[in-house]
Design a protein around this motif. Structure first.
Motif, PDB file in Angstrom:
ATOM      1  N   THR A  48      -3.853  -1.897   5.022  1.00 54.31           N
ATOM      2  CA  THR A  48      -4.105  -3.218   4.465  1.00 54.31           C
ATOM      3  C   THR A  48      -4.408  -3.129   2.977  1.00 54.31           C
ATOM      4  O   THR A  48      -5.241  -2.335   2.549  1.00 54.31           O
ATOM      5  CB  THR A  48      -5.293  -3.886   5.181  1.00 54.31           C
ATOM      6  N   GLU A  49      -3.717  -3.937   2.195  1.00 53.60           N
ATOM      7  CA  GLU A  49      -3.962  -3.996   0.758  1.00 53.60           C
ATOM      8  C   GLU A  49      -5.150  -4.905   0.466  1.00 53.60           C
ATOM      9  O   GLU A  49      -5.406  -5.876   1.186  1.00 53.60           O
ATOM     10  CB  GLU A  49      -2.730  -4.544   0.035  1.00 53.60           C
ATOM     11  N   GLU A  50      -5.855  -4.590  -0.612  1.00 50.50           N
ATOM     12  CA  GLU A  50      -6.878  -5.519  -1.073  1.00 50.50           C
ATOM     13  C   GLU A  50      -6.200  -6.711  -1.730  1.00 50.50           C
ATOM     14  O   GLU A  50      -5.181  -6.567  -2.401  1.00 50.50           O
ATOM     15  CB  GLU A  50      -7.826  -4.840  -2.058  1.00 50.50           C
ATOM     16  N   TRP A  51      -6.759  -7.897  -1.526  1.00 54.62           N
ATOM     17  CA  TRP A  51      -6.196  -9.079  -2.156  1.00 54.62           C
ATOM     18  C   TRP A  51      -7.286 -10.018  -2.616  1.00 54.62           C
ATOM     19  O   TRP A  51      -8.387 -10.047  -2.069  1.00 54.62           O
ATOM     20  CB  TRP A  51      -5.222  -9.803  -1.217  1.00 54.62           C
ATOM     21  N   TYR A  84      -2.113  -9.046  -4.558  1.00 53.69           N
ATOM     22  CA  TYR A  84      -2.108  -8.400  -3.250  1.00 53.69           C
ATOM     23  C   TYR A  84      -1.656  -6.965  -3.482  1.00 53.69           C
ATOM     24  O   TYR A  84      -0.469  -6.699  -3.659  1.00 53.69           O
ATOM     25  CB  TYR A  84      -1.151  -9.116  -2.305  1.00 53.69           C
ATOM     26  N   GLY A  85      -2.610  -6.031  -3.548  1.00 54.77           N
ATOM     27  CA  GLY A  85      -2.256  -4.684  -3.976  1.00 54.77           C
ATOM     28  C   GLY A  85      -1.648  -4.748  -5.363  1.00 54.77           C
ATOM     29  O   GLY A  85      -2.262  -5.267  -6.298  1.00 54.77           O
ATOM     30  N   ASP A  86      -0.417  -4.279  -5.493  1.00 52.92           N
ATOM     31  CA  ASP A  86       0.283  -4.315  -6.779  1.00 52.92           C
ATOM     32  C   ASP A  86       1.158  -5.553  -6.938  1.00 52.92           C
ATOM     33  O   ASP A  86       1.869  -5.683  -7.944  1.00 52.92           O
ATOM     34  CB  ASP A  86       1.166  -3.066  -6.935  1.00 52.92           C
TER      35      ASP A  86
END
Length: 203
Positions: A2-5, A47-49
Motif C-alpha cells: 500500500t502506498e502512502e497517500w 499517491y506514492g509517486d
C-alpha cells in the motif's frame, strides 16, 4: 504494498435529508433510506509517486434502509473518476476511494460497501466561496450554497467522516440530481448539503 497517500481540496455533498443529515447522529434518514452524492476536487494530492493534483472524483451512494453509518447498513456505490486521469492516476484513485489503500475509505469498504461500480466521466467543478456548482457528464448536476446563521457565519457540522478534522460547513442544494442508471437516479434538490476544504490521508 500500500502506498502512502494524502489529498486536499474542495468537497461538496448533497443528500435526501431535509435538514442536516441525521445519520451523523445515528438517527434514521428521511424515509429511512439514504441517497447522496459526494464530490472531491483534489487541488493537492499524492499517491506514492503519482501526482493527483487537479483531478476529481465522485461517490454516488444509496442504502435501502437504516442509519447510513450503522455498521449493519449496506451501501451500494458508484465511483466516478476524472476522465482526464492517466492510467496510473486512475489506478491510484480507485485504490484510494475503493478502500484498497487504507484510510476512511477502507473503513467504509470493510464495514458498509456491498457493491461498487467504477466509471470515468468529464467533470466541471466551480467554487465561489461557499457556493459550488458541479456537472459530471450526463450523470450528476449539483448546485450548493453554504448556509449562514444569525451572525452571518457559515454553520458547522461535526462529526463527519470525510474530513480529517471531522468538521463540515452546512449547506443546502438548489439542484441535486443523479441519473446514472435505474438504481442510481434521484432528485434531492432543495435538501441537505455539506461543503468544506477537505484533507484526507492514510497515515
Amino acid at each position: 504494498m500500500t502506498e502512502e497517500w494524502i489529498i486536499t481540496g474542495d468537497y461538496v455533498e448533497a443528500c435526501n435529508c431535509d435538514v442536516a443529515c441525521q445519520c451523523l447522529w445515528m438517527e434514521p434518514p428521511d424515509d429511512n433510506r439514504c441517497t447522496f452524492s459526494s464530490v472531491w476536487h483534489i487541488t493537492d494530492g499524492q499517491y506514492g509517486d503519482v501526482d493527483l493534483n487537479g483531478l476529481h472524483t465522485a461517490l454516488l451512494v444509496r442504502s435501502e434502509e437504516g442509519v447510513l453509518l450503522d455498521p449493519g447498513t449496506e451501501w451500494h456505490a458508484v465511483l466516478l473518476t476524472d476522465e482526464t486521469a492517466d492510467d496510473d492516476q486512475q489506478a491510484a484513485l480507485e485504490d484510494i476511494y475503493l478502500g484498497r489503500a487504507g484510510g476512511v475509505f477502507a473503513v467504509a469498504a470493510d464495514t458498509h460497501v456491498e457493491s461498487a461500480e467504477v466509471a470515468t466521466a468529464p467533470f466541471s467543478f466551480t467554487r465561489d466561496g461557499a457556493d459550488f456548482s458541479v456537472e459530471i457528464g450526463d450523470s450528476v448536476s449539483m448546485d450548493v450554497v453554504g448556509k449562514r446563521g444569525f451572525n452571518e457565519k457559515l454553520g458547522t457540522i461535526a462529526p463527519h467522516p470525510f474530513n480529517k478534522s471531522t468538521e463540515m460547513n452546512a449547506g443546502k442544494s438548489t439542484t441535486a440530481t443523479v441519473s446514472y442508471n435505474d438504481e442510481f437516479t434521484w432528485d434531492v434538490s432543495e435538501n441537505n448539503a455539506f461543503l468544506c476544504d477537505f484533507e484526507l490521508a492514510n497515515a
